[in-house]
Design an enzyme around this catalytic site. Sequence first.
Site, mmCIF file in Angstrom:
data_model
loop_
_atom_site.group_PDB
_atom_site.id
_atom_site.type_symbol
_atom_site.label_atom_id
_atom_site.label_comp_id
_atom_site.label_asym_id
_atom_site.label_seq_id
_atom_site.Cartn_x
_atom_site.Cartn_y
_atom_site.Cartn_z
ATOM 1 N N GLU A 91 7.493 -59.097 -18.390
ATOM 2 C CA GLU A 91 8.867 -59.445 -18.731
ATOM 3 C C GLU A 91 9.075 -60.897 -19.150
ATOM 4 O OE1 GLU A 91 11.633 -57.309 -18.813
ATOM 5 O OE2 GLU A 91 10.004 -55.845 -18.738
ATOM 6 N N SER A 466 25.573 -13.434 30.019
ATOM 7 C CA SER A 466 25.042 -13.762 31.350
ATOM 8 C C SER A 466 24.527 -15.188 31.490
ATOM 9 C CB SER A 466 23.918 -12.778 31.696
ATOM 10 O OG SER A 466 24.434 -11.468 31.813
#
Length: 774
Positions: A91, A466
């Site tokens: 770059e 239960s």
Amino acid sequence: MKDFIRKNLKILLLAASLLATVLLGILAGMILVYQKGFPQIKNLEDIKPVVMTTVYDDQNAPIKDFAIEKRIIVKSSDIPEFLKKAIVAAEDNQFYSHWGINLRGFFRAVGGVLLGKKWGGGSSITMQLARGLFLTPEFSMSRKLKEMLLAIQIEKKYSKDQIMAFYCNKIFLGGSIYGVGAAARYYFAKAVKELNLAEAALIAGIIPNPNGLYAVFKRRDNVLKRRNHVLLRMLLLKLITVEEYQAAKAVPLPEKPADAGAESIADYFTEDTRKYLEAKYGDNLLYKGGLKVFTTLNGEMQKWAEDALREGLRALDKRQGWRSRDKLLNLLENDLDPASYELPSWKNGRFDSGQVVEGVVLEVDRAKATVRIAALRGELKAAACAWTRRSLRSLLKTGDVALFRILAVEKDGGKLDLGLEQEPEVEGALLAVENKTGEIKAMVGGYAFQKSKFNRAIQALRQTGSTFKPIIYTAALEHGFSPATIIQDEPFSYIDEWSGELWEPRNHTGHYLGPVTLRRGLELSLNAVTARILQSITPEVGVRYARKFGITSELKPYMSLALGAFEVTLKEMVEAFTVFANCGTRVNAYFVRSIRDLNNNIIEENGSERKQVLERETAFIMNYLLQGVVRSGTGWRARALPAPLGGKTGTSNDYTDAWFIGFTPTLTVGVWVGFDQKKSLGYEQTGSEAALPIFVSFMERYLQRYPETDKFVPPSGVYMIEIDKYTGRLLTPDCLYPFREAFLPGSEPLEFCNEEEHQKIFNYYETETESSND
């Protein structure tokens, strides 16, 4: 022409000098003009980038991101030199020598524009940073001038290393990935500091156009050329050696995102976490604030829980029979070629043994079907469809898209042995809580989050059946009952004085045993026994004890409370059962340990909330009774697990809900199974049949990885006394059922067993196995 230049050289030089001066003056004037009203550089570190929130498990491994832009902020010291050099080479090769503007690059770019050539963008790294922070992306001379002025200001205030770090955290790198930290994780499943040279060059190379020309997984030829170009630039700039260059060029590109094909994990848990964060901190902080959320979830246990629930629901669904024929997509009927059409589910898919995947039927005969799964061929034998009780030709036809389990993969990887599957309609949930801390270690809210986001582990109110009985039995122990108390197991009916309705509790099997001990009543889940107990202590006491256990759902003081007729969440029930494992202490289950902000400051910290709700002695006796449910009662499927274990099954009327909640000294785990729209799971699909196998499957893997070393030890206030388990009397040599029972002081039996007592017990001298109720 040459003679003209030679004769007028001084004049030409003077003209060029004047022209340059004028241009610089114009440039300076324009900069001064543009300087008014645009951003001044103060503190870049105060600019808050959009950073994703990351959720971590209890081993600090990331499990989920919430983000608009996926960004992981990294420190300059964590950015490898290879990556910094690669970015400079790609770059801005004058980055470490210029003052914000790369003049050579700038004039090269201008020349390219004038001549119609692509000679690069001309923006230095600092100018790109300025544009990303302060300006809009569209090109104009106005924006370019602003870039230059901002870059000069940035360079005056910050060092090159600081600028490079800002840049590395800001840049866009494809999809929703921003910054090199997120890119390293996405492309290579690494922390940025672990990147090698080839990986660093790839990241640097795609910066100009990561979603288009240099899209890593779509434009691979372009990306390879670009990466190698960056490596060559690094070599020419003497940033790497020839050997390093050659070795990096030989490294292949990544083939797919690091998380491609990976199964998502803990979707229900992370969605619950997201809702919590959104409600407490708001959308902005959740999606942009870079929170680090450290949760209680254990990744291994979560995977085991999800596998156990899915396999259990599949097995239960198969017991209902084959029902998918009319729901199958047929490619031929939709003008699609079965031999070439690619199913979306195959993309990035795994095709390993044990996987359940979609396949396309190519041929069917009486003995087998040939199935295509991506580039592989599989064979489905008729025997592998026996559960459907149908012939292959009635099940499938050419062109059908169906679900198949990969039973085996041939060594050459070319052929698969398959079984037939179908998507379950039945749902379920599993919740695992660490007893001492209350930390949620695993949470599964349904068969598939993509199918339904409703979290049945914490949101679904269902009849408990239960599994509610241990609360009633606990109240009984503190109201004059003991494990050896004799209670009549026989049918009865009466008007419920609290509800005003006729109530007729019946045992699930329709059989009654006459006089039984309280222990056997619980182990065998005898409804009539529990109803008589609640009648004795009163439903108001039952409700009061449920509240002590932390149940907040609506309960009414009706006799049907004895059989779990009221609706409660799985989370409430699991929290309640931690009381038995924790010597009477209840813990509130929680899922977030701590939260840190973007600057690593702790903004929330949570821990266990513990409350003593029972005496230690009562809690141990109930624990001991529930261990008996596993050893001798309805929880028998779990008795082979290598750990001290208690638990209780539960089944609601018409087999609508199936439950099992079990505990070891370390962990309490609850499982619920049922349909969202309440209907029967099928005949005899009890808690023992439908829910307990899921618990066992999960616990087998858990105990293999984390062997249980603790034991349930009776406190000093509990007497352990030898009795006859069936009569509840003190043991004699003539007794057939010796048992070491736990008692509160003063509740132990005082009389010895005898032949008369033996005769009172139904089938005392029979040796056949007792039938249990759920």
